[in-house]
Design a protein around this motif. Structure first.
Motif, PDB file in Angstrom:
ATOM      1  N   HIS A  70       0.816  -1.212   0.000  1.00  0.00           N
ATOM      2  CA  HIS A  70       0.000   0.000   0.000  1.00  0.00           C
ATOM      3  C   HIS A  70       0.852   1.265   0.000  1.00  0.00           C
ATOM      4  CE1 HIS A  70      -3.794   2.280   1.104  1.00  0.00           C
ATOM      5  NE2 HIS A  70      -4.099   1.523   0.075  1.00  0.00           N
ATOM      6  N   ASN A  73       3.071   3.601   3.324  1.00  0.00           N
ATOM      7  CA  ASN A  73       2.406   3.643   4.635  1.00  0.00           C
ATOM      8  C   ASN A  73       3.430   3.579   5.757  1.00  0.00           C
ATOM      9  OD1 ASN A  73       2.707   0.603   5.435  1.00  0.00           O
ATOM     10  ND2 ASN A  73       2.187   0.706   3.268  1.00  0.00           N
ATOM     11  N   ALA A  78      -3.418   2.421  15.129  1.00  0.00           N
ATOM     12  CA  ALA A  78      -3.737   3.396  14.080  1.00  0.00           C
ATOM     13  C   ALA A  78      -3.389   2.818  12.710  1.00  0.00           C
ATOM     14  CB  ALA A  78      -2.950   4.687  14.301  1.00  0.00           C
ATOM     15  N   HIS A  79      -2.673   1.710  12.706  1.00  0.00           N
ATOM     16  CA  HIS A  79      -2.185   1.107  11.446  1.00  0.00           C
ATOM     17  C   HIS A  79      -2.697  -0.327  11.370  1.00  0.00           C
ATOM     18  CE1 HIS A  79       0.238   0.429   7.976  1.00  0.00           C
ATOM     19  NE2 HIS A  79       1.436   0.383   8.513  1.00  0.00           N
ATOM     20  N   ARG A 125     -12.050   6.357  18.788  1.00  0.00           N
ATOM     21  CA  ARG A 125     -12.226   6.555  17.352  1.00  0.00           C
ATOM     22  C   ARG A 125     -12.924   5.338  16.794  1.00  0.00           C
ATOM     23  NH1 ARG A 125      -7.229   9.565  14.340  1.00  0.00           N
ATOM     24  NH2 ARG A 125      -7.736  11.622  15.116  1.00  0.00           N
ATOM     25  N   GLY A 131     -11.205   1.176  12.017  1.00  0.00           N
ATOM     26  CA  GLY A 131     -11.549   0.692  10.680  1.00  0.00           C
ATOM     27  C   GLY A 131     -12.129   1.783   9.805  1.00  0.00           C
ATOM     28  N   PHE A 132     -12.186   3.017  10.384  1.00  0.00           N
ATOM     29  CA  PHE A 132     -12.697   4.163   9.601  1.00  0.00           C
ATOM     30  C   PHE A 132     -11.601   5.207   9.439  1.00  0.00           C
ATOM     31  CE2 PHE A 132     -17.135   5.054   8.448  1.00  0.00           C
ATOM     32  CZ  PHE A 132     -17.697   3.804   8.700  1.00  0.00           C
ATOM     33  N   ASN A 177     -12.053   1.556   5.991  1.00  0.00           N
ATOM     34  CA  ASN A 177     -10.785   1.208   5.345  1.00  0.00           C
ATOM     35  C   ASN A 177     -10.609  -0.303   5.339  1.00  0.00           C
ATOM     36  OD1 ASN A 177      -9.580   0.356   7.867  1.00  0.00           O
ATOM     37  ND2 ASN A 177      -9.450   2.520   8.398  1.00  0.00           N
ATOM     38  N   VAL A 178      -9.457  -0.745   4.915  1.00  0.00           N
ATOM     39  CA  VAL A 178      -9.204  -2.181   4.701  1.00  0.00           C
ATOM     40  C   VAL A 178      -9.481  -2.996   5.965  1.00  0.00           C
ATOM     41  CG1 VAL A 178      -6.753  -2.050   5.358  1.00  0.00           C
ATOM     42  CG2 VAL A 178      -7.532  -3.829   3.756  1.00  0.00           C
ATOM     43  N   ASP A 179      -9.360  -2.345   7.130  1.00  0.00           N
ATOM     44  CA  ASP A 179      -9.480  -3.110   8.381  1.00  0.00           C
ATOM     45  C   ASP A 179     -10.913  -3.277   8.864  1.00  0.00           C
ATOM     46  OD1 ASP A 179      -6.564  -1.355   9.079  1.00  0.00           O
ATOM     47  OD2 ASP A 179      -6.666  -3.533   8.903  1.00  0.00           O
TER      48      ASP A 179
HETATM   49  C1  SDX Z   1      -4.131   1.148   7.766  1.00  0.00           C
HETATM   50  O1  SDX Z   1      -1.302   4.387   5.351  1.00  0.00           O
HETATM   51  C2  SDX Z   1      -1.799   3.297   4.895  1.00  0.00           C
HETATM   52  O2  SDX Z   1      -1.821   3.064   3.713  1.00  0.00           O
HETATM   53  C3  SDX Z   1      -2.291   2.354   6.011  1.00  0.00           C
HETATM   54  C4  SDX Z   1      -3.024   1.099   5.508  1.00  0.00           C
HETATM   55  C5  SDX Z   1      -2.094   0.151   4.743  1.00  0.00           C
HETATM   56  O3  SDX Z   1      -2.616  -0.658   3.971  1.00  0.00           O
HETATM   57  O4  SDX Z   1      -0.846   0.187   5.042  1.00  0.00           O
HETATM   58  O5  SDX Z   1      -4.125   1.487   4.673  1.00  0.00           O
HETATM   59  C6  SDX Z   1      -3.562   0.285   6.694  1.00  0.00           C
HETATM   60  O6  SDX Z   1      -3.424   1.520   8.671  1.00  0.00           O
HETATM   61  C7  SDX Z   1      -5.569   1.612   7.661  1.00  0.00           C
HETATM   62  C8  SDX Z   1      -5.975   2.558   8.810  1.00  0.00           C
HETATM   63  C9  SDX Z   1      -6.311   1.703  10.025  1.00  0.00           C
HETATM   64  N1  SDX Z   1      -6.551   2.572  11.213  1.00  0.00           N
HETATM   65  C10 SDX Z   1      -7.757   2.755  11.720  1.00  0.00           C
HETATM   66  O7  SDX Z   1      -8.792   2.303  11.223  1.00  0.00           O
HETATM   67  C11 SDX Z   1      -7.761   3.554  13.025  1.00  0.00           C
HETATM   68  C12 SDX Z   1      -8.859   4.621  12.971  1.00  0.00           C
HETATM   69  N2  SDX Z   1      -8.494   5.637  11.986  1.00  0.00           N
HETATM   70  C13 SDX Z   1      -7.728   6.749  12.435  1.00  0.00           C
HETATM   71  O8  SDX Z   1      -7.016   6.679  13.591  1.00  0.00           O
HETATM   72  C14 SDX Z   1      -7.227   7.666  11.342  1.00  0.00           C
HETATM   73  O9  SDX Z   1      -8.244   7.798  10.438  1.00  0.00           O
HETATM   74  C15 SDX Z   1      -5.955   7.265  10.625  1.00  0.00           C
HETATM   75  C16 SDX Z   1      -4.846   6.978  11.566  1.00  0.00           C
HETATM   76  C17 SDX Z   1      -6.217   6.048   9.774  1.00  0.00           C
HETATM   77  C18 SDX Z   1      -5.572   8.417   9.719  1.00  0.00           C
HETATM   78  O10 SDX Z   1      -5.158   9.455  10.542  1.00  0.00           O
HETATM   79  P1  SDX Z   1      -4.778  10.899   9.923  1.00  0.00           P
HETATM   80  O11 SDX Z   1      -4.611  10.859   8.474  1.00  0.00           O
HETATM   81  O12 SDX Z   1      -3.672  11.459  10.749  1.00  0.00           O
HETATM   82  O13 SDX Z   1      -6.092  11.692  10.130  1.00  0.00           O
HETATM   83  P2  SDX Z   1      -6.431  12.487  11.424  1.00  0.00           P
HETATM   84  O14 SDX Z   1      -6.178  11.625  12.620  1.00  0.00           O
HETATM   85  O15 SDX Z   1      -5.756  13.802  11.331  1.00  0.00           O
HETATM   86  O16 SDX Z   1      -8.007  12.654  11.272  1.00  0.00           O
HETATM   87  C19 SDX Z   1      -8.534  13.709  10.509  1.00  0.00           C
HETATM   88  C20 SDX Z   1      -9.787  14.093  11.276  1.00  0.00           C
HETATM   89  C21 SDX Z   1      -9.534  14.346  12.772  1.00  0.00           C
HETATM   90  O17 SDX Z   1     -10.488  15.271  13.203  1.00  0.00           O
HETATM   91  P3  SDX Z   1     -10.038  16.849  13.332  1.00  0.00           P
HETATM   92  O18 SDX Z   1      -8.823  16.888  14.245  1.00  0.00           O
HETATM   93  O19 SDX Z   1      -9.713  17.285  11.919  1.00  0.00           O
HETATM   94  O20 SDX Z   1     -11.244  17.524  13.925  1.00  0.00           O
HETATM   95  O21 SDX Z   1     -10.727  12.990  11.244  1.00  0.00           O
HETATM   96  C22 SDX Z   1     -10.939  12.509  12.568  1.00  0.00           C
HETATM   97  C23 SDX Z   1      -9.814  13.029  13.440  1.00  0.00           C
HETATM   98  O22 SDX Z   1     -10.268  13.192  14.799  1.00  0.00           O
HETATM   99  N3  SDX Z   1     -10.896  11.051  12.480  1.00  0.00           N
HETATM  100  C24 SDX Z   1     -11.730  10.223  13.095  1.00  0.00           C
HETATM  101  C25 SDX Z   1     -11.348   8.943  12.683  1.00  0.00           C
HETATM  102  N4  SDX Z   1     -10.303   9.026  11.860  1.00  0.00           N
HETATM  103  C26 SDX Z   1     -10.027  10.335  11.737  1.00  0.00           C
HETATM  104  N5  SDX Z   1     -12.748  10.435  13.940  1.00  0.00           N
HETATM  105  C27 SDX Z   1     -13.401   9.341  14.384  1.00  0.00           C
HETATM  106  N6  SDX Z   1     -13.105   8.067  14.038  1.00  0.00           N
HETATM  107  C28 SDX Z   1     -12.078   7.841  13.181  1.00  0.00           C
HETATM  108  N7  SDX Z   1     -11.799   6.595  12.831  1.00  0.00           N
END
Ligand code: SDX
Length: 426
Positions: free
Chosen positions: A229, A232, A263-264, A299, A302-303, A360-362
């Motif tokens: 991916h 990452n 987070a990953h 949080r 998976g979103f 997302n994928v998870d």
């Molecule tokens: C993977 O990078 C890759 O390619 C990773 C991956 C791969 O194949 O290698 O795709 C695999 O890691 C997928 C992601 C799995 N993680 C999760 O599902 C954990 C939940 N998601 C988040 O923690 C978050 O969305 C991330 C870590 C995935 C992304 O984080 P970013 O890009 O740093 O985004 P951010 O934290 O700055 O969020 C932007 C905004 C924030 O709000 P504000 O500060 O702008 O007000 O969106 C909000 C966040 O609070 N937000 C969420 C959220 N994810 C982001 N709010 C609630 N639930 C969530 N899941």
């Protein structure tokens, strides 16, 4: 790369910063000359930073596109198999029949691990998290394969890649067997990659194990969807470790450690724990409210995604596979219903819409893994197993080309220089 440039004015000086264009995707601005001007770029989390050039994977986050060597992920998931995708990621082209057969046979002949490695497992508690064990035993591979540590030797790099791809299923299954107190199962070379993994996970020495073809196909599709991916966090970790000249086994162990975070790659385990905690559709609104509350660290696992501001194309395939596998197995998992309800409610909520938060994928992968019979604690190990080919492909691409040790700088906000204060004066 084409001759374009961006102008940056620093005080009296205007700098011409070269702009490079790729095959597709955003241009990049080469900021290498800024250090000479006494300034750094500042980009915590590398949101706007391209750390390298690569030909392996392309992601368009706005359109929800994922290409491996140009091939869309849904076409690979529907028509290919994991070892064929491994070949594609490593060599850049889909194999012909002869190349595919040779590659499969090569991988099959590296599936066993050194008998001494089995002893490493017995140093862990039976209830050790399997990712802790994987960090240890994968790093330990570098103590066994001194014949493939010369990273400047193309053949050493290739053998290390074969060993890592081939042995991850064996090491992963050994984690699960160890947790059960059951004997380790040896790989069987007459089985496919995914069939072999399932028999090492669920087989026992005292009887033959019949691989369920539905589960083997679902396992293989999950491996494909997790194979690579782009840059990452864990792949960037592997590249950074590799840039110091560390051996491939140590680099992959570093990638496993980075992937473990919730987070990953740790998110797939966290999603199942979250769905189990939510328990019933009637609780969804409460948890969605928690996810939106800035003061609540919760949080929706998976979103969301750093790159995808649209549906993760892997999540789409995963959701379809969920229905297929559970349907074929005749399983009605309330967690799937709950996940879909959660997705519907979240995706109709302005918070998630405005922030472009999609599954997302998870988000769905754990439901399939659960249907296959894999315990939640092993979910991230499955992710690491599948992602090993991506990590190795990026490591190989970097080491095969010209590279320098990765060494970011910082914005220093600590104390200015001051003199030491003797103890009796403090
Ligand atoms: C993977 O990078 C890759 O390619 C990773 C991956 C791969 O194949 O290698 O795709 C695999 O890691 C997928 C992601 C799995 N993680 C999760 O599902 C954990 C939940 N998601 C988040 O923690 C978050 O969305 C991330 C870590 C995935 C992304 O984080 P970013 O890009 O740093 O985004 P951010 O934290 O700055 O969020 C932007 C905004 C924030 O709000 P504000 O500060 O702008 O007000 O969106 C909000 C966040 O609070 N937000 C969420 C959220 N994810 C982001 N709010 C609630 N639930 C969530 N899941």
């Amino acid at each position: 790369m084409t001759e374009k440039s961006a102008q940056l004015t620093l005080g009296e000086t205007t700098l011409d910063l070269p702009i490079y264009s790729g095959t597709i995707g955003p241009d990049v601005i080469d900021v290498g000359k800024l250090t000479a001007e006494g300034v750094f770029t500042y980009d915590p989390g590398f949101v706007s930073t391209a750390a390298c050039e690569s030909k392996i994977t392309y992601i368009d986050g706005g359109k929800g596109i994922l290409l491996h060597r140009g091939y869309p992920i849904d076409q690979l998931a529907d028509n290919s198999d994991y070892l064929e995708v491994c070949y594609l990621l490593l060599y850049g082209e889909l194999p012909n029949a002869a190349e595919k057969e040779k590659f499969e046979s090569t991988i099959n002949n590296h599936t066993m691990v050194h008998e001494q490695l089995r002893g490493f497992y017995h140093g862990f508690r039976r209830d050790a998290h399997p990712m802790a064990i994987m960090c240890g035993v994968v790093g330990a591979l570098s103590a066994f394969y001194h014949d493939s540590l010369e990273i400047s030797d193309e053949r050493h790099r290739e053998i290390a890649a074969f060993r890592l791809i081939a042995k991850m299923p064996t090491l992963a299954a050994m984690c699960y067997k160890y947790s059960l107190g059951q004997p380790f199962m040896y790989p069987k070379n007459n089985l496919s990659y995914s069939e072999n993994f399932l028999q090492m996970m669920f087989g026992v020495p005292c009887e033959d194990y019949e691989v369920n073809p539905i589960l083997a196909k679902a396992m293989d599709k999950i491996f494909i969807l997790h194979a690579d991916h782009e840059q990452n966090a864990s792949t960037s970790t592997v590249r950074l470790a590799g840039s110091s000249g560390a051996n491939p086994f140590a680099c992959i162990a570093a990638g496993i450690a980075a992937l473990w975070g919730p987070a990953h790659g740790g998110a797939n385990e966290a999603v199942l724990d979250m769905l189990t905690e939510i328990g019933d559709v009637s609780n969804v609104d409460k948890f969605v409210a928690k996810a939106k509350d800035k003061n609540d660290p919760f949080r929706l696992m998976g979103f969301g995604h750093r790159v995808y501001k649209n549906y993760d194309p892997r999540a789409k395939v995963m959701r379809e596979t969920c229905h297929e596998v559970l349907g074929e197995l005749g399983i009605k998992d309330p967690l799937l219903e709950l996940a879909m309800k959660l997705e519907d409610i979240a995706r109709s909520d302005s918070y998630f819409i405005e922030k472009n938060l999609y599954p997302n994928v998870d988000f769905y992968s754990g439901i399939i893994l659960k249907a296959i019979g894999i315990p939640t604690s092993m979910f991230t190990v499955i992710f690491a197993l599948a992602r090993t080919v991506g990590w190795v492909a990026h490591w190989h691409e970097m080491i095969s080309g010209s590279y320098r040790i990765g060494r970011p700088r910082q914005l220093y906000t600590g104390s200015p220089q001051r003199d030491f204060v003797p103890l009796d004066k403090r």
